[in-house]
Design a protein around this motif. Sequence first.
Motif, PDB file in Angstrom:
ATOM      1  N   GLU A  55       1.169  -1.151   0.070  1.00 38.47           N
ATOM      2  CA  GLU A  55       0.311   0.543   0.033  1.00 38.47           C
ATOM      3  C   GLU A  55       0.498   0.863   0.237  1.00 38.47           C
ATOM      4  O   GLU A  55       0.027   2.724  -0.903  1.00 38.47           O
ATOM      5  N   GLU A  56       1.952   1.019   0.781  1.00 39.79           N
ATOM      6  CA  GLU A  56       2.865   2.404   0.785  1.00 39.79           C
ATOM      7  C   GLU A  56       3.624   2.934  -0.362  1.00 39.79           C
ATOM      8  O   GLU A  56       3.722   4.028  -1.267  1.00 39.79           O
ATOM      9  N   PHE A  57       3.390   1.870  -1.845  1.00 38.41           N
ATOM     10  CA  PHE A  57       4.320   1.713  -2.874  1.00 38.41           C
ATOM     11  C   PHE A  57       3.022   2.689  -3.870  1.00 38.41           C
ATOM     12  O   PHE A  57       3.741   2.489  -4.929  1.00 38.41           O
ATOM     13  N   LEU A  58       2.153   2.871  -3.200  1.00 34.10           N
ATOM     14  CA  LEU A  58       1.064   2.752  -3.910  1.00 34.10           C
ATOM     15  C   LEU A  58       0.784   4.316  -4.724  1.00 34.10           C
ATOM     16  O   LEU A  58       0.497   4.922  -3.999  1.00 34.10           O
ATOM     17  N   ILE A  59       0.810   4.023  -6.202  1.00 34.21           N
ATOM     18  CA  ILE A  59       0.902   5.940  -7.178  1.00 34.21           C
ATOM     19  C   ILE A  59      -0.092   6.179  -7.090  1.00 34.21           C
ATOM     20  O   ILE A  59      -0.730   7.162  -5.793  1.00 34.21           O
ATOM     21  N   ASN A  60      -1.121   5.544  -7.494  1.00 39.82           N
ATOM     22  CA  ASN A  60      -2.379   5.633  -7.821  1.00 39.82           C
ATOM     23  C   ASN A  60      -3.252   4.914  -8.529  1.00 39.82           C
ATOM     24  O   ASN A  60      -2.765   3.371  -9.640  1.00 39.82           O
ATOM     25  N   GLU A  61      -4.325   4.579  -8.916  1.00 39.08           N
ATOM     26  CA  GLU A  61      -5.431   3.477  -9.551  1.00 39.08           C
ATOM     27  C   GLU A  61      -5.505   4.286 -11.314  1.00 39.08           C
ATOM     28  O   GLU A  61      -5.354   6.040 -10.999  1.00 39.08           O
ATOM     29  N   MET A  62      -5.269   3.963 -11.993  1.00 36.14           N
ATOM     30  CA  MET A  62      -5.311   4.662 -13.344  1.00 36.14           C
ATOM     31  C   MET A  62      -6.423   4.063 -14.371  1.00 36.14           C
ATOM     32  O   MET A  62      -6.875   1.903 -14.335  1.00 36.14           O
ATOM     33  N   GLU A  63      -6.709   4.059 -15.425  1.00 33.23           N
ATOM     34  CA  GLU A  63      -8.414   3.681 -16.349  1.00 33.23           C
ATOM     35  C   GLU A  63      -7.699   3.283 -17.618  1.00 33.23           C
ATOM     36  O   GLU A  63      -6.981   4.353 -18.098  1.00 33.23           O
ATOM     37  N   HIS A  64      -7.351   1.862 -17.782  1.00 32.42           N
ATOM     38  CA  HIS A  64      -6.434   2.164 -18.610  1.00 32.42           C
ATOM     39  C   HIS A  64      -7.944   1.495 -20.006  1.00 32.42           C
ATOM     40  O   HIS A  64      -8.380   0.262 -20.222  1.00 32.42           O
ATOM     41  N   SER A  65      -7.925   2.136 -21.041  1.00 38.09           N
ATOM     42  CA  SER A  65      -9.466   2.163 -22.255  1.00 38.09           C
ATOM     43  C   SER A  65      -8.965   0.719 -22.955  1.00 38.09           C
ATOM     44  O   SER A  65     -10.362   0.106 -23.233  1.00 38.09           O
ATOM     45  N   VAL A  66      -8.346  -0.017 -23.165  1.00 35.08           N
ATOM     46  CA  VAL A  66      -8.190  -1.370 -23.350  1.00 35.08           C
ATOM     47  C   VAL A  66      -7.817  -2.522 -22.151  1.00 35.08           C
ATOM     48  O   VAL A  66      -8.815  -3.333 -21.838  1.00 35.08           O
TER      49      VAL A  66
END
Length: 213
Positions: free
Chosen positions: A79-90
């Motif tokens: 968890e401490e290394f999570l930068i962010n979540e991203m939505e990938h269109s594929v």
Amino acid sequence: MALIYDAELRPDKMELISGWLPGTWWFPSTDPVAVRKVASFRFDDPEGEVGIETLIVEAGSALVQVPLTYRGAPLAGAEEFLINEMEHSVLGRRWVYDALGDPVYARALEAALLSRQPQATQYLDKDGGARELLPESMQVSSTGMPSGAELVDAPAAEPEGWAASVVAGDGWEFSVVRLLDLDGRTAPDPSLTATWEGQDIPVVLAWGMPQPG
């Protein structure tokens, strides 16, 4: 081999990095910073599940190495290394990590440093299943183990003055340089260096040292 998609990313990689850098211990400013991509390369995940990409970015007056991993589900305990979540269109939702906290990156870095495993060949996935070979935007080179040596004696002291993060390997510690030095500074072997357009002097990205005992 790394398969790259012509996809829309929300937020995009530069937005993710821009928001993350000021909160790290090693970045020289806590103020918001504009980020520009300079070059990048990828390692292979033998399982084909995790994307492993290292970006070189210009952030203010600093040139920064940003290794990332992209996952289709959260990595337990990271968890401490999570930068962010991203939505990938594929590919859908992706969890983007500072790769220094991802064991898949650690294994790939170890293979590059100790066995001289090269960067991944990248292909663009096109309509109809066709694939287009993508040119390398940087050239990455590993010294590997010093010739004839099975074990390497650690130098008296590690190089000083670098903002470097450490990744533990199997009997090794691997130091990954965060803020890059462009003036030809060297590190002990085994080391990983790179050049790119406009940067003909090899730049140290990482080096390895055997762990005591």
